[in-house]
Motif scaffolding. Structure first.
Motif, PDB file in Angstrom:
ATOM      1  N   GLN A 692     -17.632  25.104   1.703  1.00  0.00           N
ATOM      2  CA  GLN A 692     -18.707  24.120   1.924  1.00  0.00           C
ATOM      3  C   GLN A 692     -18.986  23.267   0.685  1.00  0.00           C
ATOM      4  O   GLN A 692     -19.087  22.045   0.766  1.00  0.00           O
ATOM      5  CB  GLN A 692     -19.974  24.895   2.343  1.00  0.00           C
ATOM      6  CG  GLN A 692     -21.194  24.037   2.608  1.00  0.00           C
ATOM      7  CD  GLN A 692     -21.131  23.312   3.942  1.00  0.00           C
ATOM      8  OE1 GLN A 692     -20.111  23.326   4.622  1.00  0.00           O
ATOM      9  NE2 GLN A 692     -22.200  22.631   4.306  1.00  0.00           N
ATOM     10  N   ILE A 693     -19.120  23.916  -0.501  1.00  0.00           N
ATOM     11  CA  ILE A 693     -19.455  23.184  -1.736  1.00  0.00           C
ATOM     12  C   ILE A 693     -18.353  22.185  -2.088  1.00  0.00           C
ATOM     13  O   ILE A 693     -18.626  21.034  -2.455  1.00  0.00           O
ATOM     14  CB  ILE A 693     -19.700  24.170  -2.910  1.00  0.00           C
ATOM     15  CG1 ILE A 693     -21.036  24.894  -2.733  1.00  0.00           C
ATOM     16  CG2 ILE A 693     -19.656  23.467  -4.278  1.00  0.00           C
ATOM     17  CD1 ILE A 693     -22.293  24.065  -2.941  1.00  0.00           C
ATOM     18  N   LEU A 694     -17.090  22.605  -1.962  1.00  0.00           N
ATOM     19  CA  LEU A 694     -15.969  21.704  -2.302  1.00  0.00           C
ATOM     20  C   LEU A 694     -15.935  20.508  -1.357  1.00  0.00           C
ATOM     21  O   LEU A 694     -15.641  19.381  -1.771  1.00  0.00           O
ATOM     22  CB  LEU A 694     -14.645  22.465  -2.264  1.00  0.00           C
ATOM     23  CG  LEU A 694     -14.490  23.559  -3.327  1.00  0.00           C
ATOM     24  CD1 LEU A 694     -13.191  24.306  -3.141  1.00  0.00           C
ATOM     25  CD2 LEU A 694     -14.551  22.983  -4.728  1.00  0.00           C
ATOM     26  N   HIS A 700     -19.252  13.416  -2.452  1.00  0.00           N
ATOM     27  CA  HIS A 700     -20.411  13.124  -3.307  1.00  0.00           C
ATOM     28  C   HIS A 700     -21.735  13.345  -2.556  1.00  0.00           C
ATOM     29  O   HIS A 700     -22.668  12.545  -2.658  1.00  0.00           O
ATOM     30  CB  HIS A 700     -20.381  11.676  -3.831  1.00  0.00           C
ATOM     31  CG  HIS A 700     -19.083  11.301  -4.458  1.00  0.00           C
ATOM     32  ND1 HIS A 700     -18.751  11.679  -5.743  1.00  0.00           N
ATOM     33  CD2 HIS A 700     -18.017  10.594  -3.992  1.00  0.00           C
ATOM     34  CE1 HIS A 700     -17.547  11.204  -6.025  1.00  0.00           C
ATOM     35  NE2 HIS A 700     -17.078  10.559  -4.985  1.00  0.00           N
ATOM     36  N   ASP A 701     -21.815  14.428  -1.775  1.00  0.00           N
ATOM     37  CA  ASP A 701     -22.987  14.652  -0.917  1.00  0.00           C
ATOM     38  C   ASP A 701     -23.996  15.560  -1.613  1.00  0.00           C
ATOM     39  O   ASP A 701     -24.093  16.752  -1.317  1.00  0.00           O
ATOM     40  CB  ASP A 701     -22.512  15.262   0.415  1.00  0.00           C
ATOM     41  CG  ASP A 701     -23.655  15.452   1.403  1.00  0.00           C
ATOM     42  OD1 ASP A 701     -24.746  14.912   1.144  1.00  0.00           O
ATOM     43  OD2 ASP A 701     -23.461  16.140   2.419  1.00  0.00           O
ATOM     44  N   TYR A 702     -24.798  14.967  -2.536  1.00  0.00           N
ATOM     45  CA  TYR A 702     -25.795  15.781  -3.249  1.00  0.00           C
ATOM     46  C   TYR A 702     -26.893  16.261  -2.295  1.00  0.00           C
ATOM     47  O   TYR A 702     -27.301  17.416  -2.327  1.00  0.00           O
ATOM     48  CB  TYR A 702     -26.419  14.990  -4.415  1.00  0.00           C
ATOM     49  CG  TYR A 702     -27.547  15.750  -5.077  1.00  0.00           C
ATOM     50  CD1 TYR A 702     -27.296  16.743  -6.022  1.00  0.00           C
ATOM     51  CD2 TYR A 702     -28.880  15.526  -4.713  1.00  0.00           C
ATOM     52  CE1 TYR A 702     -28.319  17.483  -6.605  1.00  0.00           C
ATOM     53  CE2 TYR A 702     -29.914  16.263  -5.285  1.00  0.00           C
ATOM     54  CZ  TYR A 702     -29.621  17.234  -6.228  1.00  0.00           C
ATOM     55  OH  TYR A 702     -30.637  17.980  -6.776  1.00  0.00           O
ATOM     56  N   THR A 703     -27.359  15.363  -1.417  1.00  0.00           N
ATOM     57  CA  THR A 703     -28.475  15.754  -0.534  1.00  0.00           C
ATOM     58  C   THR A 703     -28.065  16.874   0.417  1.00  0.00           C
ATOM     59  O   THR A 703     -28.867  17.772   0.693  1.00  0.00           O
ATOM     60  CB  THR A 703     -29.015  14.548   0.277  1.00  0.00           C
ATOM     61  OG1 THR A 703     -27.926  13.688   0.578  1.00  0.00           O
ATOM     62  CG2 THR A 703     -30.060  13.787  -0.473  1.00  0.00           C
ATOM     63  N   GLY A 704     -26.808  16.858   0.882  1.00  0.00           N
ATOM     64  CA  GLY A 704     -26.315  17.945   1.750  1.00  0.00           C
ATOM     65  C   GLY A 704     -26.348  19.272   1.006  1.00  0.00           C
ATOM     66  O   GLY A 704     -26.803  20.293   1.541  1.00  0.00           O
ATOM     67  N   MET A 705     -25.883  19.235  -0.251  1.00  0.00           N
ATOM     68  CA  MET A 705     -25.880  20.462  -1.070  1.00  0.00           C
ATOM     69  C   MET A 705     -27.322  20.929  -1.291  1.00  0.00           C
ATOM     70  O   MET A 705     -27.632  22.119  -1.158  1.00  0.00           O
ATOM     71  CB  MET A 705     -25.211  20.151  -2.422  1.00  0.00           C
ATOM     72  CG  MET A 705     -25.044  21.333  -3.370  1.00  0.00           C
ATOM     73  SD  MET A 705     -26.482  21.796  -4.366  1.00  0.00           S
ATOM     74  CE  MET A 705     -26.756  20.372  -5.398  1.00  0.00           C
ATOM     75  N   TYR A 706     -28.228  19.977  -1.590  1.00  0.00           N
ATOM     76  CA  TYR A 706     -29.629  20.333  -1.854  1.00  0.00           C
ATOM     77  C   TYR A 706     -30.257  21.007  -0.623  1.00  0.00           C
ATOM     78  O   TYR A 706     -30.920  22.036  -0.742  1.00  0.00           O
ATOM     79  CB  TYR A 706     -30.404  19.065  -2.252  1.00  0.00           C
ATOM     80  CG  TYR A 706     -31.904  19.255  -2.255  1.00  0.00           C
ATOM     81  CD1 TYR A 706     -32.533  19.955  -3.293  1.00  0.00           C
ATOM     82  CD2 TYR A 706     -32.695  18.774  -1.211  1.00  0.00           C
ATOM     83  CE1 TYR A 706     -33.909  20.156  -3.291  1.00  0.00           C
ATOM     84  CE2 TYR A 706     -34.070  18.970  -1.202  1.00  0.00           C
ATOM     85  CZ  TYR A 706     -34.670  19.663  -2.239  1.00  0.00           C
ATOM     86  OH  TYR A 706     -36.029  19.880  -2.218  1.00  0.00           O
ATOM     87  N   LYS A 707     -30.026  20.429   0.565  1.00  0.00           N
ATOM     88  CA  LYS A 707     -30.622  20.998   1.795  1.00  0.00           C
ATOM     89  C   LYS A 707     -30.139  22.420   2.034  1.00  0.00           C
ATOM     90  O   LYS A 707     -30.929  23.316   2.350  1.00  0.00           O
ATOM     91  CB  LYS A 707     -30.282  20.107   3.006  1.00  0.00           C
ATOM     92  CG  LYS A 707     -31.202  18.896   3.100  1.00  0.00           C
ATOM     93  CD  LYS A 707     -30.808  18.005   4.249  1.00  0.00           C
ATOM     94  CE  LYS A 707     -31.642  16.721   4.218  1.00  0.00           C
ATOM     95  NZ  LYS A 707     -31.011  15.644   4.976  1.00  0.00           N
ATOM     96  N   ASP A 708     -28.826  22.641   1.878  1.00  0.00           N
ATOM     97  CA  ASP A 708     -28.270  23.997   2.068  1.00  0.00           C
ATOM     98  C   ASP A 708     -28.895  24.973   1.081  1.00  0.00           C
ATOM     99  O   ASP A 708     -29.303  26.075   1.438  1.00  0.00           O
ATOM    100  CB  ASP A 708     -26.747  23.997   1.840  1.00  0.00           C
ATOM    101  CG  ASP A 708     -26.019  23.294   2.978  1.00  0.00           C
ATOM    102  OD1 ASP A 708     -26.697  22.956   3.970  1.00  0.00           O
ATOM    103  OD2 ASP A 708     -24.798  23.073   2.860  1.00  0.00           O
ATOM    104  N   GLN A 709     -28.937  24.557  -0.185  1.00  0.00           N
ATOM    105  CA  GLN A 709     -29.416  25.450  -1.241  1.00  0.00           C
ATOM    106  C   GLN A 709     -30.898  25.764  -1.074  1.00  0.00           C
ATOM    107  O   GLN A 709     -31.323  26.898  -1.234  1.00  0.00           O
ATOM    108  CB  GLN A 709     -29.170  24.830  -2.631  1.00  0.00           C
ATOM    109  CG  GLN A 709     -27.709  24.754  -3.036  1.00  0.00           C
ATOM    110  CD  GLN A 709     -27.029  26.110  -3.023  1.00  0.00           C
ATOM    111  OE1 GLN A 709     -27.488  27.070  -3.618  1.00  0.00           O
ATOM    112  NE2 GLN A 709     -25.930  26.208  -2.295  1.00  0.00           N
ATOM    113  N   ILE A 710     -31.698  24.742  -0.713  1.00  0.00           N
ATOM    114  CA  ILE A 710     -33.149  24.955  -0.625  1.00  0.00           C
ATOM    115  C   ILE A 710     -33.471  25.887   0.541  1.00  0.00           C
ATOM    116  O   ILE A 710     -34.380  26.714   0.467  1.00  0.00           O
ATOM    117  CB  ILE A 710     -33.921  23.604  -0.556  1.00  0.00           C
ATOM    118  CG1 ILE A 710     -35.316  23.756  -1.166  1.00  0.00           C
ATOM    119  CG2 ILE A 710     -34.023  23.051   0.838  1.00  0.00           C
ATOM    120  CD1 ILE A 710     -35.367  23.706  -2.650  1.00  0.00           C
TER     121      ILE A 710
END
Length: 817
Positions: A692-694, A700-710
């Motif tokens: 998923q992270i890769l 360049h999907d920072y918001t996608g990563m942020y939503k998953d992490q939060i």
């Protein structure tokens, strides 16, 4: 009438101590000045005054101070406030904060001096060998220092020998305190006042026909005086007149020249200031206006700008606005490597107004920077530095910029105080009613959450400067490549092809491998044994450059083995790879190109970073291999390809921030590519391209990563929803640390129930012969942080009074992530 002062001592004790002073001293002393005080039986320290009062201590009799060390305060009122906050929030002592905050030249400690007792006659035959050696040395010199005694008797512990000699009345011991800072004095010359009139000067020149060298020096002195009004250095005069210092000395002795000394700063700006500030493009201007608007309501603003969007130019514009009002600016960076590149850029704009402060500077240079900031000099209006710059004595701070705010380098892990420079900067800004900008292309999840919740202002800058496209990121599946035999060493055919194409077009390449050394594991092919560090629970890393096996935790090293230590087999192979091995493979694959390496091993000197960065910027290096130092906001104009050698060892790490950190690191490394006209290319080698992270990095999907992490953080009770405090026990005895920490965890569980995790041994449980065991406390949002810390402090006090746990060191790390 009695007067007293409270002082902070630079030792890890929780309270301030009271000393008595005279009335005149009470009138002269101010908080923030240093005094020499005796603490214990004989040790003398430079202590810092915090309060002058008339209340004697209740429990002990106050000693008198030895003497006053300063004429004016070296620490400001705001600094003392900040130290108090740090010691309370990060659960450490003020003495530890003082040690971290002050340049070491201010932390004077006494040195033990050993003197001969001349009053008695000694029978040498009664002395033991080691006693005689010291006695004999004192016949030839008047005093000895402890280090000299250690060298004489060739023992580390010399205290028993010294004690025996004191008992026999052969020696006396005293403490001596000395200043470490020496101002830099430069030698200047001018014509002696006797020859200031022309009438006296003519006969002098006529009389010097027989001394042509001396005459030449005088003629050059007149020439230099005519050219400039500033004083003339001796070194400059020698150079111009092609003379020697002996000739100058003769002229001084003859009273023809007059010599004098002036104190100058060690770090000075030399170069031209360029007035042409870069004009901001429409997106940068919009971001600049939005930041200023957000400052009307909020003190903190997050600038979320993609890599190469020109955040530095926005900062420069903000700094320019603050300088007009005459206030100071602090610019914090995570890495010294970054300061070297940024200094030259900022000096073009601000020239002499810029002061640099970080640990690669010498003690004297840091003292000068400290004094310039405290005196509010114009040469220290903009301070740029790594995390320790937060402790400087600002007088009127108007703006703080924390660049690359997501970086873990802002957190100090050892020794105490274990502070986070970004969070401390926010508190410091509040004290001065200053504004603070946090800038990053990949903000920390907690910071972005605070911005989203409206606690901080949020400004986004999602266009690269000059409208250059974001780099194209491709994932290379090396599992398939290995199967199809398309790998050469650690390089896939795709990566080799990319490197070839880039260099043929005259462009540069960066390769990232987050491990230094040649190979992390050396293994015997016969019995599987691999050499371990005797002090830590880790295998030794092979460094081929020195043909050494090294431990990256304690520094232990040994020569590379010729045969296995267990079975004596000569069949040894290396597993895994570091920057050194990549460098070696590249030299073999591309012999006609220059390969450079940037890691902790190659950047040890004061100018280590500068040399490599300058060589790369000037195109002397074609391919640069490096560790995470390369990911920190460096700006290279000619890099078109970035390769990540192995993404998997970043992702598979036992830490709740592993995925966030991997995303940040790869996104930052990718940001070094294609920063000018041409679109850059990034190749990430991985065994698991569907992670998923890769996938998020590749688009360049920072918001996608942020939503998953939060969501994960909320589900598993991690920051920003819960605060964390990590408690570590350390001791060389495994059973002792095990029992002690189990007791501590049980006591904590009685109060905090299921919010206590552990105790457990970390993956590397022994470092420097000390076993570590950890407890993690989670603090929910409704729970009082101050009360929680109070409970932990009480337990720590009870713990220290239990005899069977004596010697177990407890380390408390607040916000340990």
């Amino acid at each position: 009438m009695s007067y007293f002062i409270d002082v902070i001592l630079p030792i890890p004790l929780d309270k301030e101590f009271t000393y008595s002073i005279t009335e005149n001293e009470a009138i002269f002393l101010k908080p923030g000045m240093r005094v020499a005080v005796q603490f214990g039986k004989s040790k003398i320290y430079a202590a810092l005054v915090t309060k002058i009062h008339r209340d004697p201590p209740q429990v002990y009799e106050a000693k008198e101070i030895e003497h006053i060390l300063d004429e004016s305060p070296i620490v400001t009122k705001e600094q003392l406030e900040l130290w108090t906050w740090i010691s309370k929030y990060y659960m450490c002592t003020k003495g530890e904060v003082m040690r971290a905050a002050l340049p070491s030249a201010f932390l004077l400690e006494s040195e033990t001096i050993i003197l001969r007792n001349d009053k008695i006659s000694i029978d040498e035959s009664l002395l033991k060998d080691d006693e005689f050696l010291i006695y004999e040395a004192l016949q030839y010199q008047s005093l000895l220092r402890i280090q000299e005694v250690i060298n004489i008797v060739s023992k580390k512990n010399v205290l028993p020998v010294i004690k025996r000699l004191i008992e026999k009345d052969i020696i006396t011991v005293q403490e001596e305190i000395y200043e470490q800072y020496k101002p830099k004095m430069v030698r200047y010359v001018k014509l002696h006042p006797n020859y200031s009139k022309e009438a006296a000067l003519r006969p002098l020149l006529d009389s010097m026909t027989r001394a042509p060298k001396q005459r030449e020096v005088l003629m050059q002195l007149f020439t230099l005086q005519a050219k400039a009004t500033k004083p003339i250095k001796v070194s400059e005069l020698i150079k111009q007149s092609n003379s020697t210092s002996a000739v100058i000395k003769t002229l001084i002795d003859k009273e023809i020249l007059d010599e004098y000394h002036l104190q100058i700063d060690r770090v000075q700006f030399q170069g031209e200031i360029q007035d042409n500030f870069k004009t901001l493009n429409e997106y940068q201007l919009k971001a600049f206006d939005e930041i200023n608007r957000s400052f009307q309501q909020k003190r903190v603003c997050l600038l979320h700008g993609v890599t190469s969007s020109g955040k530095t130019e926005v900062y420069v514009k903000l700094i320019e606005e603050v300088l007009v009002t005459g206030r100071q600016v602090l610019y914090l960076l995570p890495e010294i490597a970054l300061t070297t590149q940024l200094i030259s850029r900022l000096q073009e704009y601000f020239g002499e107004k810029l002061t640099v402060y970080h640990s690669k500077y010498s003690v004297n240079e840091r003292v000068e920077a400290w004094n310039n900031v405290k005196e509010g000099k114009s040469k220290a209006q903009v301070v740029i530095g790594a995390r320790s710059a937060i402790f400087l004595p600002f007088v009127d701070l108007g703006l703080i910029i924390v660049d690359e705010e997501h970086e873990s380098s802002f957190k100090q892990y050892d020794p105490a105080p274990r502070y986070h420079a970004r969070d401390t900067a926010i508190v410091l800004a509040k004290m001065f009613e200053a504004k603070i900008v946090l800038g990053s292309a990949t903000p920390a999840v907690e910071t972005y959450y605070n911005a989203k919740e409206g606690k901080y202002g949020l400004v986004t800058l999602n266009r690269r400067y000059g409208n250059v496209l974001m780099p194209e990121i491709n994932l290379v599946d090396i599992k398939t490549k290995y199967r199809k035999k398309q790998m050469t060493g650690h390089f896939s055919d795709t990566l080799l092809e990319g490197i070839n194409d880039a260099i043929k077009e005259g462009e540069q390449v960066i390769l990232f491998q987050n491990r230094r050394g040649y190979s992390p594991v050396v293994e015997c092919n016969t019995c599987g044994h691999s050499p371990q560090c005797p002090n830590c629970d880790v295998s030794l890393t092979f460094h081929s450059h020195k043909n050494q096996l090294r431990c990256h935790y304690c520094g232990y090293h040994m020569a590379m083995l010729q045969q296995c230590m267990a079975c004596s087999s000569t069949e040894l192979s290396t597993k895994g790879f570091g920057t050194e091995q990549i460098e070696k493979e590249l030299i073999a694959l591309f012999p006609e190109y220059v390969v450079g390496r940037m890691d902790q091993d190659t950047t040890r000197g004061k100018y280590g970073y500068e040399k490599i960065i300058n060589r790369f910027e000037q195109g002397e290096i074609d391919i640069l291999v490096g560790t995470q130092m390369l990911s920190k906001g460096l700006d290279f104009r000619n890099v078109s390809l970035v390769g990540v050698m192995n993404a998997d060892n970043l992702l598979n790490f036992p830490d709740f921030r592993a995925h966030e950190r991997s995303f940040q690191l790869m996104q930052q490394v990718a940001g070094r590519a294609g920063r000018t006209k041409k679109r850059g290319r990034v190749l990430i080698q991985t065994y698991n391209p569907f992670h998923q992270i890769l996938q998020q990095v590749s688009v360049h999907d920072y918001t996608g990563m942020y939503k998953d992490q939060i969501e994960e953080r909320h589900q598993y009770k991690y920051p920003p929803f819960y605060r964390l405090i990590k408690i570590t026990g350390k001791h060389k005895d495994y059973n002792k640390v095990n029992n002690a920490i189990n007791w501590f965890a049980k006591s904590l569980r009685n109060v905090f129930n299921e919010n206590v995790l552990g105790p457990e041994f970390p993956p590397i449980s022994r470092i420097r012969n000390q076993y570590h065991k950890n407890i993690l406390i989670k603090i929910p949002q409704g729970q009082s942080l101050a009360k929680t810390k109070g409970v932990i402090k009480k337990m720590q006090l009870t713990f220290s009074s239990i005899k069977e746990f004596s010697g177990v060191r407890i380390i408390i790390n607040v916000d340990n992530y």
